[in-house]
Design a protein around this motif. Sequence first.
Motif, short mmCIF file in Angstrom:
data_model
loop_
_atom_site.label_atom_id
_atom_site.label_comp_id
_atom_site.label_asym_id
_atom_site.label_seq_id
_atom_site.Cartn_x
_atom_site.Cartn_y
_atom_site.Cartn_z
N ARG A 4 0.83 -1.20 0.00
CA ARG A 4 0.00 0.00 0.00
C ARG A 4 0.86 1.25 0.00
O ARG A 4 0.59 2.21 -0.74
CB ARG A 4 -0.92 0.00 1.23
N GLU A 5 1.91 1.27 0.82
CA GLU A 5 2.80 2.43 0.86
C GLU A 5 3.52 2.62 -0.47
O GLU A 5 3.70 3.75 -0.94
CB GLU A 5 3.81 2.26 1.99
N MET A 6 3.92 1.53 -1.09
CA MET A 6 4.56 1.61 -2.40
C MET A 6 3.61 2.20 -3.44
O MET A 6 3.99 3.02 -4.28
CB MET A 6 5.02 0.22 -2.85
N HIS A 7 2.34 1.80 -3.34
CA HIS A 7 1.33 2.29 -4.27
C HIS A 7 1.13 3.80 -4.10
O HIS A 7 1.01 4.54 -5.09
CB HIS A 7 0.01 1.55 -4.04
N VAL A 8 1.08 4.26 -2.86
CA VAL A 8 0.91 5.69 -2.58
C VAL A 8 2.11 6.48 -3.10
O VAL A 8 1.96 7.54 -3.72
CB VAL A 8 0.72 5.93 -1.07
N ILE A 9 3.30 5.95 -2.86
CA ILE A 9 4.51 6.63 -3.33
C ILE A 9 4.53 6.73 -4.86
O ILE A 9 4.91 7.76 -5.43
CB ILE A 9 5.76 5.89 -2.81
N GLU A 10 4.10 5.67 -5.53
CA GLU A 10 4.04 5.69 -6.99
C GLU A 10 3.08 6.76 -7.48
O GLU A 10 3.35 7.46 -8.46
CB GLU A 10 3.63 4.32 -7.51
N HIS A 11 1.93 6.89 -6.80
CA HIS A 11 0.95 7.91 -7.18
C HIS A 11 1.52 9.31 -6.97
O HIS A 11 1.34 10.20 -7.82
CB HIS A 11 -0.33 7.74 -6.35
N ILE A 12 2.19 9.51 -5.86
CA ILE A 12 2.79 10.82 -5.58
C ILE A 12 3.87 11.15 -6.61
O ILE A 12 3.96 12.29 -7.10
CB ILE A 12 3.37 10.85 -4.15
N GLU A 13 4.65 10.17 -6.96
CA GLU A 13 5.71 10.38 -7.95
C GLU A 13 5.11 10.71 -9.32
O GLU A 13 5.61 11.58 -10.04
CB GLU A 13 6.58 9.12 -8.05
N GLU A 14 4.04 10.01 -9.66
CA GLU A 14 3.38 10.27 -10.94
C GLU A 14 2.76 11.68 -10.95
O GLU A 14 2.86 12.40 -11.95
CB GLU A 14 2.28 9.22 -11.18
N LEU A 15 2.13 12.07 -9.84
CA LEU A 15 1.55 13.41 -9.74
C LEU A 15 2.63 14.47 -9.84
O LEU A 15 2.45 15.49 -10.52
CB LEU A 15 0.80 13.55 -8.41
N ARG A 16 3.77 14.24 -9.20
CA ARG A 16 4.89 15.19 -9.27
C ARG A 16 5.37 15.35 -10.70
O ARG A 16 5.66 16.45 -11.16
CB ARG A 16 6.04 14.71 -8.37
N LYS A 17 5.44 14.24 -11.43
CA LYS A 17 5.88 14.28 -12.82
C LYS A 17 4.91 15.09 -13.68
O LYS A 17 5.33 15.90 -14.52
CB LYS A 17 6.01 12.86 -13.37
N ARG A 18 3.61 14.90 -13.45
CA ARG A 18 2.61 15.63 -14.22
C ARG A 18 2.66 17.13 -13.91
O ARG A 18 2.51 17.96 -14.81
CB ARG A 18 1.21 15.08 -13.94
N ILE A 19 2.86 17.46 -12.65
CA ILE A 19 2.96 18.87 -12.26
C ILE A 19 4.19 19.51 -12.90
O ILE A 19 4.15 20.66 -13.35
CB ILE A 19 3.01 19.00 -10.73
N ILE A 20 5.28 18.77 -12.96
CA ILE A 20 6.51 19.29 -13.60
C ILE A 20 6.25 19.57 -15.08
O ILE A 20 6.67 20.60 -15.61
CB ILE A 20 7.67 18.29 -13.41
N PHE A 21 5.56 18.65 -15.76
CA PHE A 21 5.24 18.87 -17.18
C PHE A 21 4.39 20.13 -17.36
O PHE A 21 4.59 20.90 -18.31
CB PHE A 21 4.50 17.66 -17.75
N ILE A 22 3.43 20.33 -16.45
CA ILE A 22 2.57 21.52 -16.53
C ILE A 22 3.39 22.78 -16.32
O ILE A 22 3.24 23.77 -17.05
CB ILE A 22 1.44 21.43 -15.48
N LEU A 23 4.29 22.75 -15.35
CA LEU A 23 5.13 23.92 -15.08
C LEU A 23 6.05 24.21 -16.26
O LEU A 23 6.27 25.37 -16.62
CB LEU A 23 5.95 23.69 -13.81
N ILE A 24 6.60 23.16 -16.86
CA ILE A 24 7.46 23.35 -18.04
C ILE A 24 6.66 23.98 -19.18
O ILE A 24 7.12 24.90 -19.85
CB ILE A 24 8.08 22.01 -18.48
N GLY A 25 5.43 23.48 -19.38
CA GLY A 25 4.57 24.05 -20.41
C GLY A 25 4.25 25.51 -20.15
O GLY A 25 4.26 26.33 -21.08
N PHE A 26 3.99 25.83 -18.88
CA PHE A 26 3.69 27.22 -18.52
C PHE A 26 4.90 28.12 -18.76
O PHE A 26 4.78 29.22 -19.33
CB PHE A 26 3.26 27.30 -17.06
#
Length: 238
Positions: A4-26
């Motif tokens: 479960r903790e691994m799953h949460v960490i994967e979700h957080i990492e994926e969200l961080r990656k998406r936010i970085i892409f958005i910031l780069i686009g901005f």
Amino acid sequence: MDHREMHVIEHIEELRKRIIFILIGFILSFLISFLFIDQVYQFLIRDLNGQLALLGPGDIIWVYMMMAGVVAVATTIPIAAYQLWRFVQPALTREERKVTLAFIPGLFFLFLAGIAFGYYVLFPLVLSFVQSLAGEQFETFYTVDKYIRFMINISLPFGFLFEMPAVVMYLTRLGLINPVKLAKLRKYSYFILVVISVLITPPDFISDILVIIPLFLLYETSILLSKIIYRGTEGQVH
């Protein structure tokens, strides 16, 4: 560390990656728009008689950054929507993925339509009202910072308000809302829209009506589109 903790960490990492892409686009959108910001500025002040005043050397830089920021927000909306779609994609069915992806262009064009309404309709209305208050007893003197900030504060909120039909259609398609609920909430929604109109328009009846009517039409259009989507969904179920 359990699964479960691994799953949460994967979700957080994926969200961080998406936010970085958005910031780069901005940031990229901001930099590109800054290259053409003089043309944007000349377009925005084309109807002014005379030039705007500068009170300090940093004013024009701040104004250019504000304008570039608005352009960057507009161009980043489809990028942000796509990255959000990529983030929630694993939790969606194949049909829901298609539906979600199809609404992304609509968000962008509705945002542009909202800004256009604020700029071409509401801003001249408010500016004319303010000038009428000044009359001949005051010398009209606009600074570039105040003028552009005033324009953005009036126009930008409508970019987000005009997203209403697309959001309603999307939520209806996912089954989270339906036209019956929207119709029942009509009087409360109207009240909220009236409050928004009063807050962003000059204190006169004509200005309020000119803003309230388009917002009411947006809500009714959202209900109509929700009915169309809802019937289509029911047809697929049956």
